[in-house]
Design an enzyme around this catalytic site. Structure first.
Site, PDB file in Angstrom:
ATOM      1  N   THR A 147      -1.605   5.669   2.031  1.00 19.13           N
ATOM      2  CA  THR A 147      -2.817   4.850   2.033  1.00 19.13           C
ATOM      3  C   THR A 147      -2.865   3.976   3.280  1.00 19.13           C
ATOM      4  O   THR A 147      -1.879   3.340   3.643  1.00 19.13           O
ATOM      5  CB  THR A 147      -2.855   3.948   0.783  1.00 19.13           C
ATOM      6  OG1 THR A 147      -2.760   4.761  -0.381  1.00 19.13           O
ATOM      7  CG2 THR A 147      -4.143   3.141   0.736  1.00 19.13           C
ATOM      8  N   ARG A 164      -5.517   6.734  -7.572  1.00 18.52           N
ATOM      9  CA  ARG A 164      -5.341   8.183  -7.474  1.00 18.52           C
ATOM     10  C   ARG A 164      -5.303   8.833  -8.858  1.00 18.52           C
ATOM     11  O   ARG A 164      -5.938   9.870  -9.094  1.00 18.52           O
ATOM     12  CB  ARG A 164      -4.063   8.483  -6.688  1.00 18.52           C
ATOM     13  CG  ARG A 164      -4.104   7.928  -5.276  1.00 18.52           C
ATOM     14  CD  ARG A 164      -2.740   7.753  -4.654  1.00 18.52           C
ATOM     15  NE  ARG A 164      -2.152   9.026  -4.264  1.00 18.52           N
ATOM     16  CZ  ARG A 164      -0.993   9.134  -3.614  1.00 18.52           C
ATOM     17  NH1 ARG A 164      -0.315   8.043  -3.288  1.00 18.52           N
ATOM     18  NH2 ARG A 164      -0.519  10.310  -3.294  1.00 18.52           N
ATOM     19  N   LEU A 168       0.864  -1.174   0.000  1.00 16.30           N
ATOM     20  CA  LEU A 168       0.000   0.000   0.000  1.00 16.30           C
ATOM     21  C   LEU A 168       0.903   1.227   0.000  1.00 16.30           C
ATOM     22  O   LEU A 168       1.971   1.218   0.621  1.00 16.30           O
ATOM     23  CB  LEU A 168      -0.904   0.030   1.242  1.00 16.30           C
ATOM     24  CG  LEU A 168      -1.945  -1.084   1.393  1.00 16.30           C
ATOM     25  CD1 LEU A 168      -2.697  -0.919   2.708  1.00 16.30           C
ATOM     26  CD2 LEU A 168      -2.917  -1.086   0.219  1.00 16.30           C
ATOM     27  N   ASP A 169       0.478   2.285  -0.685  1.00 11.68           N
ATOM     28  CA  ASP A 169       1.249   3.523  -0.683  1.00 11.68           C
ATOM     29  C   ASP A 169       1.458   4.034   0.734  1.00 11.68           C
ATOM     30  O   ASP A 169       0.662   3.749   1.644  1.00 11.68           O
ATOM     31  CB  ASP A 169       0.526   4.610  -1.489  1.00 11.68           C
ATOM     32  CG  ASP A 169       0.534   4.331  -2.980  1.00 11.68           C
ATOM     33  OD1 ASP A 169       1.325   3.491  -3.425  1.00 11.68           O
ATOM     34  OD2 ASP A 169      -0.276   4.969  -3.695  1.00 11.68           O
ATOM     35  N   TRP A 170       2.484   4.825   0.908  1.00 11.97           N
ATOM     36  CA  TRP A 170       2.835   5.431   2.201  1.00 11.97           C
ATOM     37  C   TRP A 170       1.632   6.102   2.862  1.00 11.97           C
ATOM     38  O   TRP A 170       1.383   5.933   4.056  1.00 11.97           O
ATOM     39  CB  TRP A 170       3.954   6.453   1.956  1.00 11.97           C
ATOM     40  CG  TRP A 170       4.372   7.254   3.141  1.00 11.97           C
ATOM     41  CD1 TRP A 170       4.906   6.787   4.307  1.00 11.97           C
ATOM     42  CD2 TRP A 170       4.316   8.688   3.288  1.00 11.97           C
ATOM     43  NE1 TRP A 170       5.190   7.834   5.165  1.00 11.97           N
ATOM     44  CE2 TRP A 170       4.839   9.006   4.558  1.00 11.97           C
ATOM     45  CE3 TRP A 170       3.889   9.717   2.447  1.00 11.97           C
ATOM     46  CZ2 TRP A 170       4.935  10.327   5.028  1.00 11.97           C
ATOM     47  CZ3 TRP A 170       3.986  11.031   2.912  1.00 11.97           C
ATOM     48  CH2 TRP A 170       4.498  11.321   4.183  1.00 11.97           C
TER      49      TRP A 170
END
Length: 211
Positions: free
Chosen positions: A60, A157, A56-58
């Site tokens: 998110t 996004r 998962l993104d930083w």
């Protein structure tokens, strides 16, 4: 760093399911000051065998699974690669989509001159598909459920930006109004379904969004 803000949703001999907080990397970054991350914290606090399966993104938050042995890691990784898992995200986006649901099929690629941003590119981009559904309309913004079929970096996004509805609090892609509307990226991995790598049981995990 402690595990104090990391919720362990499920654990057994084969896997861990974690509710990752926002502003925490899934894996270590390249820079020395980016070594703190979810997998390192778990490895240093009781789960030395933990292995990342997906990311998962930083910014998110939400559900992420880690394997606890090589065979489980191999099988879970295969499930993600073969799209046998199910994932859904809750997000807040700027504006009011005209329809109540739809699909976004736009190819994406990394944009090195503007790292770490990604862009839509019909010539060099990789196939990316997202389904979206409005679950609530609230004045300047909407609550949506996003279902990625592919797993490209920043897919949700960039796809929402591409149809004119950037996510609230998105420091990379949101315009000034959407950025100021919330103090964090409003993207949360709220649903994860997978098959247990040892027992074959179908597992379903849900996590309500914190926004």
């Amino acid at each position: 760093m402690p595990l104090s803000n990391i919720e362990i949703v499920h654990q057994d001999d084969a896997l861990l399911v974690i509710n990752k907080p926002t502003l925490l990397l899934s894996v270590p970054g390249r820079a020395e000051d980016n070594k703190d991350c979810l997998v390192t914290r778990l490895q240093e606090h009781g789960y030395p065998e933990a292995r990342i399966v997906h990311r998962l993104d930083w910014e998110t938050s939400g559900l992420i699974v880690l394997a606890r042995d090589a065979d489980s890691h191999r099988e879970l990784s295969r499930q993600f690669h073969d799209r046998e898992t199910e994932k859904a995200y809750t997000a807040l986006c700027w504006g009011q989509p005209e329809a109540d649901s739809g699909r976004i099929e736009l190819p994406l690629r990394y944009d090195p001159p503007n790292k770490p941003r990604h862009i839509v590119d019909f010539e060099q981009g990789k196939h990316a598909l997202t389904f979206w559904r409005v679950t609530a309309r609230c004045g300047d913004w909407s609550r949506v459920e996003l279902t990625p079929i592919t797993g490209r970096s920043h897919q949700l996004r960039v796809h929402m930006l591409a149809i004119g509805h950037p996510l609230l609090g998105d420091r990379l892609y949101a315009h000034e109004q959407a950025l100021a509307a919330f103090d964090r990226l409003c993207l949360h991995a709220s649903l994860l379904c997978l098959t247990h790598p040892q027992t074959g049981e179908r597992l379903r995990f849900e996590s309500p969004a914190p926004f």
